[in-house]
Design a protein around this motif. Structure first.
Motif, short mmCIF file in Angstrom:
data_model
loop_
_atom_site.label_atom_id
_atom_site.label_comp_id
_atom_site.label_asym_id
_atom_site.label_seq_id
_atom_site.Cartn_x
_atom_site.Cartn_y
_atom_site.Cartn_z
N ILE A 24 -5.64 7.23 11.71
CA ILE A 24 -5.94 8.64 11.95
C ILE A 24 -6.71 8.84 13.25
CG2 ILE A 24 -7.18 10.66 11.08
CD1 ILE A 24 -6.72 9.43 8.23
N GLN A 25 -7.77 8.11 13.43
CA GLN A 25 -8.62 8.34 14.60
C GLN A 25 -7.88 8.04 15.91
OE1 GLN A 25 -11.44 10.07 14.23
NE2 GLN A 25 -10.92 10.05 12.05
N LYS A 26 -7.09 6.99 15.93
CA LYS A 26 -6.29 6.68 17.12
C LYS A 26 -5.23 7.77 17.36
CE LYS A 26 -3.57 3.03 19.31
NZ LYS A 26 -2.98 1.69 19.16
N SER A 27 -4.63 8.25 16.28
CA SER A 27 -3.64 9.33 16.40
C SER A 27 -4.27 10.59 16.99
CB SER A 27 -3.03 9.64 15.03
OG SER A 27 -2.33 8.53 14.52
N LEU A 28 -5.49 10.90 16.56
CA LEU A 28 -6.18 12.08 17.09
C LEU A 28 -6.50 11.90 18.57
CD1 LEU A 28 -8.59 12.80 14.10
CD2 LEU A 28 -6.50 14.06 14.71
N GLN A 29 -6.93 10.70 18.94
CA GLN A 29 -7.26 10.42 20.34
C GLN A 29 -6.04 10.47 21.25
OE1 GLN A 29 -9.16 6.60 20.22
NE2 GLN A 29 -11.09 7.41 19.46
N GLU A 30 -4.91 9.93 20.78
CA GLU A 30 -3.72 9.84 21.60
C GLU A 30 -2.80 11.05 21.50
OE1 GLU A 30 -1.72 6.08 21.38
OE2 GLU A 30 -3.59 4.96 21.68
N GLY A 31 -3.07 11.93 20.53
CA GLY A 31 -2.25 13.12 20.37
C GLY A 31 -0.85 12.85 19.83
N GLN A 32 -0.69 11.72 19.18
CA GLN A 32 0.59 11.38 18.54
C GLN A 32 0.31 10.45 17.38
OE1 GLN A 32 3.04 9.37 21.40
NE2 GLN A 32 1.69 7.60 21.55
N VAL A 33 1.23 10.41 16.43
CA VAL A 33 1.07 9.55 15.25
C VAL A 33 1.11 8.08 15.67
CG1 VAL A 33 2.11 8.85 13.06
CG2 VAL A 33 2.01 11.28 13.67
N CYS A 34 0.08 7.36 15.27
CA CYS A 34 -0.01 5.92 15.54
C CYS A 34 0.07 5.19 14.21
CB CYS A 34 -1.31 5.58 16.26
SG CYS A 34 -1.43 6.35 17.89
N VAL A 35 1.22 4.62 13.95
CA VAL A 35 1.47 3.92 12.69
C VAL A 35 0.92 2.49 12.79
CG1 VAL A 35 3.29 3.07 11.13
CG2 VAL A 35 3.52 5.32 12.23
N LEU A 36 0.25 2.07 11.72
CA LEU A 36 -0.21 0.70 11.62
C LEU A 36 0.97 -0.14 11.16
CD1 LEU A 36 -3.67 1.40 9.97
CD2 LEU A 36 -3.27 0.59 12.29
N GLU A 37 1.49 -0.97 12.02
CA GLU A 37 2.72 -1.71 11.76
C GLU A 37 2.54 -2.96 10.93
OE1 GLU A 37 5.64 -0.56 12.47
OE2 GLU A 37 5.13 1.05 13.86
N PHE B 144 0.78 -1.23 0.00
CA PHE B 144 0.00 0.00 0.00
C PHE B 144 0.81 1.29 0.00
CE2 PHE B 144 -2.72 -3.03 2.56
CZ PHE B 144 -3.42 -3.49 1.46
N ARG B 145 2.09 1.22 -0.29
CA ARG B 145 2.91 2.42 -0.39
C ARG B 145 4.07 2.16 -1.32
NH1 ARG B 145 6.23 2.02 5.01
NH2 ARG B 145 5.78 -0.16 5.44
N GLY B 146 4.69 3.21 -1.81
CA GLY B 146 5.73 3.05 -2.81
C GLY B 146 7.14 3.20 -2.30
N SER B 147 7.32 3.95 -1.22
CA SER B 147 8.67 4.15 -0.70
C SER B 147 8.67 4.03 0.82
CB SER B 147 9.25 5.50 -1.16
OG SER B 147 8.44 6.59 -0.79
N SER B 148 9.83 3.67 1.35
CA SER B 148 9.91 3.31 2.77
C SER B 148 9.73 4.48 3.74
CB SER B 148 11.24 2.60 3.06
OG SER B 148 12.32 3.44 2.76
N ASN B 149 9.79 5.69 3.27
CA ASN B 149 9.55 6.86 4.13
C ASN B 149 8.06 7.06 4.41
OD1 ASN B 149 9.47 7.64 1.22
ND2 ASN B 149 8.73 9.56 2.11
N GLN B 150 7.21 6.46 3.62
CA GLN B 150 5.77 6.66 3.78
C GLN B 150 5.24 5.82 4.94
OE1 GLN B 150 5.02 5.67 -0.36
NE2 GLN B 150 4.35 7.78 -0.71
N ARG B 151 4.28 6.41 5.67
CA ARG B 151 3.71 5.73 6.83
C ARG B 151 2.23 5.43 6.57
NH1 ARG B 151 5.06 10.31 11.25
NH2 ARG B 151 4.04 11.53 9.62
N ILE B 152 1.76 4.37 7.19
CA ILE B 152 0.33 4.04 7.17
C ILE B 152 -0.18 4.32 8.58
CG2 ILE B 152 -1.39 2.26 6.77
CD1 ILE B 152 0.60 0.92 4.86
N ILE B 153 -1.01 5.34 8.70
CA ILE B 153 -1.38 5.91 10.00
C ILE B 153 -2.85 5.67 10.32
CG2 ILE B 153 -1.57 8.09 11.29
CD1 ILE B 153 0.82 9.09 9.56
#
Length: 167
Positions: free
Chosen positions: A152-165, A141-150
């Motif tokens: 969004i709703q969890k990141s908004l709730q926690e106030g930090q970026v939550c990456v889907l690993e 789902f992404r083309g280059s390794s710098n891109q993150r899959i985030i």
């Protein structure tokens, strides 16, 4: 807003069978971009109420498990409210989950009221510009390794970026 294409059944741009909207217009100049034609803001077809109604209606198909918005650059679609209105309608009328791709980072999107408003209605963000020398064909789902899959709703709730690993 203009759009380049709609894929009614797409399995490449997010989990499950999705309907994908490729918007037209992008201000990034990513080397190796695979959608060069979509950079032009008037490429393709004008987004109309009829097109939007047809798109929303298609999302009720029981085979469709979500929506993906990419392009072009969705976060460059702030000259009008078409994309904001669309994501609001998707959530209100279909409850489908929404993946959105952007060459901007989560932090950049959140810094601007209009792009933040779009993001608030979405569930997953694939963020960051495509970087040719970080290209990795093994990534999902992404083309280059710098891109993150985030998440969004969890990141908004926690106030930090939550990456889907798990991707």
């Amino acid at each position: 807003m203009y759009y380049a294409q709609i894929r009614k059944f797409d399995t490449a741009n997010g989990t499950g069978i999705r309907s994908s909207l490729f918007v037209s217009g992008c201000t990034h100049c990513c080397e190796g971009c695979f959608n060069q034609d979509y950079k032009h803001f008037r490429y393709g077809h004008p987004w109309t109420k009829d097109v939007e109604d047809q798109f929303i209606n298609h999302l009720t198909n029981p085979n469709v498990h979500g929506v993906t918005i990419l392009g072009g650059e969705p976060m460059d679609q702030v000259r009008d409210n078409d994309l904001l209105n669309l994501v609001q309608r998707i959530k209100e009328e279909t409850k489908q989950n929404i993946w959105i791709y952007s060459g901007y980072t989560f932090e950049e999107i959140m810094a601007h009221p209009k792009t933040r408003a779009i993001l608030m209605h979405c569930d997953v963000l694939v963020d960051g510009p495509f970087v040719e020398n970080l290209k990795n064909l093994k990534l999902r789902f992404r083309g280059s390794s710098n891109q993150r899959i985030i998440d969004i709703q969890k990141s908004l709730q926690e106030g930090q970026v939550c990456v889907l690993e798990n991707y």
